[in-house]
Design a protein around this motif. Structure first.
Motif, mmCIF file in Angstrom:
data_model
loop_
_atom_site.group_PDB
_atom_site.id
_atom_site.type_symbol
_atom_site.label_atom_id
_atom_site.label_comp_id
_atom_site.label_asym_id
_atom_site.label_seq_id
_atom_site.Cartn_x
_atom_site.Cartn_y
_atom_site.Cartn_z
ATOM 1 N N PRO A 63 0.833 -1.205 0.000
ATOM 2 C CA PRO A 63 0.000 0.000 0.000
ATOM 3 C C PRO A 63 0.869 1.257 0.000
ATOM 4 O O PRO A 63 2.031 1.218 0.428
ATOM 5 N N GLU A 64 0.317 2.343 -0.468
ATOM 6 C CA GLU A 64 1.052 3.611 -0.552
ATOM 7 C C GLU A 64 1.609 4.037 0.805
ATOM 8 O O GLU A 64 2.682 4.611 0.883
ATOM 9 N N ALA A 65 0.913 3.741 1.885
ATOM 10 C CA ALA A 65 1.378 4.124 3.221
ATOM 11 C C ALA A 65 2.740 3.527 3.549
ATOM 12 O O ALA A 65 3.501 4.093 4.328
ATOM 13 N N LEU A 66 3.062 2.398 2.958
ATOM 14 C CA LEU A 66 4.330 1.721 3.242
ATOM 15 C C LEU A 66 5.360 1.927 2.144
ATOM 16 O O LEU A 66 6.367 1.230 2.084
ATOM 17 N N ASN A 67 5.129 2.885 1.302
ATOM 18 C CA ASN A 67 6.037 3.170 0.199
ATOM 19 C C ASN A 67 7.014 4.280 0.608
ATOM 20 O O ASN A 67 6.971 5.389 0.095
ATOM 21 N N PHE A 68 7.895 3.959 1.581
ATOM 22 C CA PHE A 68 8.898 4.921 2.014
ATOM 23 C C PHE A 68 10.120 4.186 2.552
ATOM 24 O O PHE A 68 10.052 3.002 2.879
ATOM 25 N N THR A 69 11.216 4.900 2.602
ATOM 26 C CA THR A 69 12.433 4.363 3.196
ATOM 27 C C THR A 69 12.878 5.304 4.313
ATOM 28 O O THR A 69 12.475 6.467 4.356
ATOM 29 N N ALA A 70 13.704 4.770 5.203
ATOM 30 C CA ALA A 70 14.211 5.557 6.323
ATOM 31 C C ALA A 70 15.536 4.951 6.758
ATOM 32 O O ALA A 70 16.014 3.990 6.151
ATOM 33 N N THR A 71 16.086 5.507 7.823
ATOM 34 C CA THR A 71 17.316 4.985 8.413
ATOM 35 C C THR A 71 17.044 4.705 9.880
ATOM 36 O O THR A 71 16.388 5.499 10.558
#
Length: 196
Positions: A63-71
């Protein structure tokens, strides 16, 4: 002139956030909707997916809500797409927040009890990465990942405006709970409801 106008607004935002830590927020919300304390619109529907996600049959749709990256606070890359396909708990905390420290033991207990079924992720903000690392060490919560969200990007994505909040997602990435759980009470029951 513009800098002067921003200073009072930034100070007001900090004071609002700091005061929220000591207050007992009763704005718990389940499901989705409009207004304060509600689920983010980006996570409200599993139908909102990234292009091409879920095409292989083996990989769950993202889903779009989980379409991110981080550190993470320990400097490792984190791709939220790995959360797709099973329930997840996002715990938004700040290193200086006593309510967050009170939630740490229960959150770690739930993470350990449901390892492999539910992914628990801490989302640290409102301070420096060094303070976040100290919090993880002091609270003995290194058993699950913690994101270093110094710029508040993940907080904004999920529309979290104060620390000491949980956002619980089902296996499709839809928000099923968003709110405060004092000392983490009730977290185990909410997670068990998604796995049983």
């Amino acid at each position: 002139m513009r800098a002067r106008a921003l200073v009072p607004a930034a100070a007001a935002a900090v004071l609002l956030t700091v005061s929220a830590c000591g207050a007992d927020s009763g704005s718990e919300t389940t499901g989705t909707g409009a207004g304060s304390g509600t689920a983010p619109s980006t996570a409200s529907s599993a139908a909102e997916q990234s292009p091409g996600s879920g095409d292989s049959g083996d990989e769950p749709a993202v889903p779009e809500a989980l379409n991110f990256t981080a550190t993470t606070v320990d400097g490792k890359p984190f791709d939220a797409k790995t959360l797709a396909g099973k329930p997840a708990v996002l715990w938004f905390w700040a290193p200086w927040c006593p309510k967050c420290k009170a939630q740490a033991a229960e959150t770690a207990k739930v993470a350990a009890a449901h390892e492999g079924e539910v992914t628990v992720v801490g989302v640290a903000g409102l301070d420096t990465n060094n303070a976040m690392q100290d919090f993880v060490a002091e609270t003995k919560t290194a058993g699950f990942p913690h994101l270093s969200d110094e710029n508040g990007e993940v907080w904004k994505r999920f529309k979290v405006t104060e620390q000491s909040r949980y956002v619980i997602l089902d296996k499709n990435g839809a928000t099923v709970y968003e709110g405060v759980l004092p000392a983490g009470q009730g977290l185990a029951e909410k997670v068990a409801g998604l796995t049983g």
